[in-house]
Write a protein that holds these residues in place. Structure first.
Motif, PDB file in Angstrom:
ATOM      1  N   ILE A 104      51.318  28.064 148.504  1.00 49.33           N
ATOM      2  CA  ILE A 104      50.411  27.100 147.861  1.00 49.33           C
ATOM      3  C   ILE A 104      51.164  26.246 146.854  1.00 49.33           C
ATOM      4  O   ILE A 104      50.931  25.042 146.752  1.00 49.33           O
ATOM      5  CB  ILE A 104      49.170  27.785 147.230  1.00 49.33           C
ATOM      6  N   ASN A 105      52.089  26.845 146.133  1.00 47.61           N
ATOM      7  CA  ASN A 105      52.856  26.067 145.162  1.00 47.61           C
ATOM      8  C   ASN A 105      53.785  25.067 145.830  1.00 47.61           C
ATOM      9  O   ASN A 105      53.892  23.920 145.379  1.00 47.61           O
ATOM     10  CB  ASN A 105      53.639  26.994 144.232  1.00 47.61           C
ATOM     11  N   GLU A 106      54.439  25.473 146.899  1.00 45.75           N
ATOM     12  CA  GLU A 106      55.305  24.534 147.613  1.00 45.75           C
ATOM     13  C   GLU A 106      54.495  23.384 148.197  1.00 45.75           C
ATOM     14  O   GLU A 106      54.920  22.229 148.156  1.00 45.75           O
ATOM     15  CB  GLU A 106      56.098  25.253 148.705  1.00 45.75           C
ATOM     16  N   ALA A 107      53.313  23.690 148.742  1.00 47.58           N
ATOM     17  CA  ALA A 107      52.456  22.644 149.298  1.00 47.58           C
ATOM     18  C   ALA A 107      51.967  21.698 148.200  1.00 47.58           C
ATOM     19  O   ALA A 107      51.966  20.472 148.376  1.00 47.58           O
ATOM     20  CB  ALA A 107      51.264  23.273 150.030  1.00 47.58           C
ATOM     21  N   MET A 108      51.574  22.254 147.063  1.00 52.72           N
ATOM     22  CA  MET A 108      51.079  21.420 145.967  1.00 52.72           C
ATOM     23  C   MET A 108      52.167  20.503 145.415  1.00 52.72           C
ATOM     24  O   MET A 108      51.890  19.374 145.009  1.00 52.72           O
ATOM     25  CB  MET A 108      50.514  22.302 144.844  1.00 52.72           C
ATOM     26  N   MET A 109      53.402  20.962 145.405  1.00 49.13           N
ATOM     27  CA  MET A 109      54.495  20.140 144.878  1.00 49.13           C
ATOM     28  C   MET A 109      54.753  18.910 145.748  1.00 49.13           C
ATOM     29  O   MET A 109      55.303  17.924 145.277  1.00 49.13           O
ATOM     30  CB  MET A 109      55.771  20.979 144.740  1.00 49.13           C
ATOM     31  N   ARG A 110      54.321  18.968 147.002  1.00 52.03           N
ATOM     32  CA  ARG A 110      54.510  17.816 147.893  1.00 52.03           C
ATOM     33  C   ARG A 110      53.411  16.770 147.740  1.00 52.03           C
ATOM     34  O   ARG A 110      53.524  15.682 148.300  1.00 52.03           O
ATOM     35  CB  ARG A 110      54.587  18.293 149.349  1.00 52.03           C
ATOM     36  N   GLN A 113      49.477  13.460 142.252  1.00 50.75           N
ATOM     37  CA  GLN A 113      48.499  14.014 141.317  1.00 50.75           C
ATOM     38  C   GLN A 113      47.047  13.902 141.789  1.00 50.75           C
ATOM     39  O   GLN A 113      46.303  14.882 141.688  1.00 50.75           O
ATOM     40  CB  GLN A 113      48.670  13.391 139.933  1.00 50.75           C
ATOM     41  N   PRO A 114      46.596  12.755 142.311  1.00 50.88           N
ATOM     42  CA  PRO A 114      45.189  12.695 142.751  1.00 50.88           C
ATOM     43  C   PRO A 114      44.872  13.713 143.857  1.00 50.88           C
ATOM     44  O   PRO A 114      43.802  14.322 143.852  1.00 50.88           O
ATOM     45  CB  PRO A 114      45.033  11.265 143.265  1.00 50.88           C
ATOM     46  N   HIS A 115      45.809  13.908 144.774  1.00 50.44           N
ATOM     47  CA  HIS A 115      45.569  14.869 145.847  1.00 50.44           C
ATOM     48  C   HIS A 115      45.639  16.306 145.331  1.00 50.44           C
ATOM     49  O   HIS A 115      44.897  17.179 145.803  1.00 50.44           O
ATOM     50  CB  HIS A 115      46.557  14.630 147.002  1.00 50.44           C
ATOM     51  N   VAL A 119      42.668  19.099 145.722  1.00 48.99           N
ATOM     52  CA  VAL A 119      42.871  20.453 146.255  1.00 48.99           C
ATOM     53  C   VAL A 119      42.388  21.488 145.246  1.00 48.99           C
ATOM     54  O   VAL A 119      41.746  22.483 145.606  1.00 48.99           O
ATOM     55  CB  VAL A 119      44.354  20.684 146.630  1.00 48.99           C
ATOM     56  N   ILE A 120      42.668  21.269 143.976  1.00 48.59           N
ATOM     57  CA  ILE A 120      42.218  22.195 142.923  1.00 48.59           C
ATOM     58  C   ILE A 120      40.696  22.247 142.880  1.00 48.59           C
ATOM     59  O   ILE A 120      40.106  23.328 142.798  1.00 48.59           O
ATOM     60  CB  ILE A 120      42.812  21.801 141.557  1.00 48.59           C
ATOM     61  N   ALA A 121      40.056  21.079 142.959  1.00 46.51           N
ATOM     62  CA  ALA A 121      38.590  21.035 142.957  1.00 46.51           C
ATOM     63  C   ALA A 121      38.033  21.786 144.167  1.00 46.51           C
ATOM     64  O   ALA A 121      37.063  22.551 144.042  1.00 46.51           O
ATOM     65  CB  ALA A 121      38.102  19.585 142.948  1.00 46.51           C
ATOM     66  N   LEU A 122      38.642  21.594 145.329  1.00 44.27           N
ATOM     67  CA  LEU A 122      38.212  22.306 146.530  1.00 44.27           C
ATOM     68  C   LEU A 122      38.385  23.811 146.360  1.00 44.27           C
ATOM     69  O   LEU A 122      37.484  24.597 146.672  1.00 44.27           O
ATOM     70  CB  LEU A 122      39.004  21.819 147.748  1.00 44.27           C
ATOM     71  N   ALA A 123      39.538  24.220 145.857  1.00 45.40           N
ATOM     72  CA  ALA A 123      39.801  25.653 145.664  1.00 45.40           C
ATOM     73  C   ALA A 123      38.804  26.259 144.677  1.00 45.40           C
ATOM     74  O   ALA A 123      38.315  27.381 144.887  1.00 45.40           O
ATOM     75  CB  ALA A 123      41.239  25.866 145.180  1.00 45.40           C
ATOM     76  N   ARG A 124      38.485  25.541 143.621  1.00 45.74           N
ATOM     77  CA  ARG A 124      37.497  26.056 142.649  1.00 45.74           C
ATOM     78  C   ARG A 124      36.126  26.196 143.291  1.00 45.74           C
ATOM     79  O   ARG A 124      35.431  27.194 143.068  1.00 45.74           O
ATOM     80  CB  ARG A 124      37.426  25.128 141.438  1.00 45.74           C
TER      81      ARG A 124
END
Length: 134
Positions: A104-110, A113-115, A119-124
């Motif tokens: 998840i961290n490797e994917a998020m680093m790619r 910021q808006p995306h 993803v954070i909103a979806l995960a929450r």
């Protein structure tokens, strides 16, 4: 009442933290337990025991592990002993030492910021609807 003596080889919370950091760094470098074990000259089961904090890692072995994982001993030991509270592995550190945490961290680093925020909103939202209590 006299202080309870502990066996000098008893595994401690610090051993668990070091093991957790070992696993996290190994996963970060995409090295399998077997690959690390081969480089150390031990079985992969021994690496598993190190990572779970079941077996202690001696100073010489820790230096060898640090060299293989391209870091230094401070990565494993840096902030574990402050004398104020017993060391524990946090839920975040435990998650970060899993393949899913790394993925998840490797994917998020790619992501930009808006995306990332999306993803954070979806995960929450999913966590609130389907997640277990933290």
């Amino acid at each position: 009442m006299p202080a309870r003596k502990t066996h000098p080889r008893t595994v401690t919370g610090i051993d668990k933290i070091i093991g957790n950091r070992l696993r996290q760094r190994r996963l970060e470098l995409h090295i399998s337990q077997s690959e690390l074990a081969d480089k150390l000259g031990v079985s992969f089961q021994q690496v598993q025991k190190y990572e779970k904090g079941v077996n202690r890692i001696g100073a010489g072995r820790l230096q060898q592990i640090a060299n293989i994982l391209e870091t230094d001993i401070a990565y494993f030991m840096g902030d574990v002993v402050d004398g104020k509270r017993p060391p524990t592995v946090s839920k975040l550190a435990s998650f970060m030492a899993t393949k899913e945490g790394l993925d998840i961290n490797e994917a998020m680093m790619r992501l930009d910021q808006p995306h990332r925020k999306a993803v954070i909103a979806l995960a929450r939202t999913l966590g609130n609807a389907y997640g277990a209590e933290a």
